[in-house]
Design an enzyme around this catalytic site. Sequence first.
Site, PDB file in Angstrom:
ATOM      1  N   TYR A 169       0.905  -1.211   0.125  1.00 20.08           N
ATOM      2  CA  TYR A 169      -0.185   0.025  -0.089  1.00 20.08           C
ATOM      3  C   TYR A 169       0.786   1.190   0.058  1.00 20.08           C
ATOM      4  CZ  TYR A 169      -3.454  -3.314   1.364  1.00 20.08           C
ATOM      5  OH  TYR A 169      -4.413  -4.523   1.692  1.00 20.08           O
TER       6      TYR A 169
ATOM      7  N   HIS B  21       0.265 -11.979   0.972  1.00 16.59           N
ATOM      8  CA  HIS B  21      -0.634 -11.315   0.534  1.00 16.59           C
ATOM      9  C   HIS B  21      -1.650 -11.819  -0.701  1.00 16.59           C
ATOM     10  CE1 HIS B  21      -1.643  -6.767  -0.084  1.00 16.59           C
ATOM     11  NE2 HIS B  21      -2.547  -7.348  -0.547  1.00 16.59           N
TER      12      HIS B  21
END
Length: 306
Positions: A50, A112
Amino acid sequence: MEKFLTLNTGNRMPIIGLGTWNAALNKVGAAVEYALLRAGYQHIDCAFVYHNEKEIGQAFRKIFTNDSIKREGIFITSKLWNTFHKRADVLKAYKDTLHDLQLDYLDLYLMHFGIAIGQRGTDDEPLDENSYILLDKTPLQETWGAMEELVKAGLVKQIGVSNFTAPMLLDLLSYANIIPSVNQIELHPYLQQQNLIEFCQHLNIAVTAYSPLGSPGGLKPDEPVLLDDQILQRIANEHSKTPAQILIRWAIERKTIPIPKSTTFERIQSNIEVFDFNLTKENLRGLNRKYRFVNPFDWWNVPYFD
Ligand code: A2P
């Protein structure tokens, strides 16, 4: 309604978290401070990819050093990106994230995606001339083993996965010494994945719901707007709640853990005010369209979920 779920380690995870995907720089730090200090959140969901962990880390340092909130009272997640899957890269990636977040440990570290890609050890993800992502042929077993080492070394409380399908989970369980505590997947009424949720819960793997509001910040022009759904709006009116509150309440009633992202203080506040009503008389099953807002096919040309 319980405000925590008990994980397969015996530790508790707050049932709502603040998401930080697409939370912009110069806003995300203030959002995290507001959520923890004012709105009563006890759970923040982060990820290396992010690209905002440094700013979140500055907020954490401010919050935890002035002692108004104890670190132990907050549940913090981050995620290993797909370019760090090699055994030797996992520990470094974890330590880099801890450094950026200015923390001594994470409550939860997730793989992830169940795919290794890109330029190993960097976050470079080159596409070839046909727009296919560069693949890094590292088995998930190697990556999971390295994540298990983090637990054994006492560096992280829980490990888990994200974007794992049932076959991927089954394969992982065939060699795992530590069962994942969590599988974080996209969930909302347009993508209900009821069978996958029940299967995870059967395996004692808690399920985190990302994009619980239907990802309204990043829609392409032709995509459906979940928050504008007529049925959802009717239910919201009947309960004198916002559509977002209905979606968040719906997620926690399914015993999943929604992580709505917002950097708007009023929304951060209202998104957690979902404990004074229930949806037991409502049935949102008919809204399912099996529609995925987050699809890695768009980025890597890999039909990951097909
Ligand atoms: P913003 O950050 O500007 O408040 P999701 O978690 O499903 O991906 O949704 C995140 C998006 O939803 C962000 O664009 C966020 O905007 C927006 N959002 C968050 N809370 C609400 C809310 N209560 N009502 C409307 N939009 C919201």
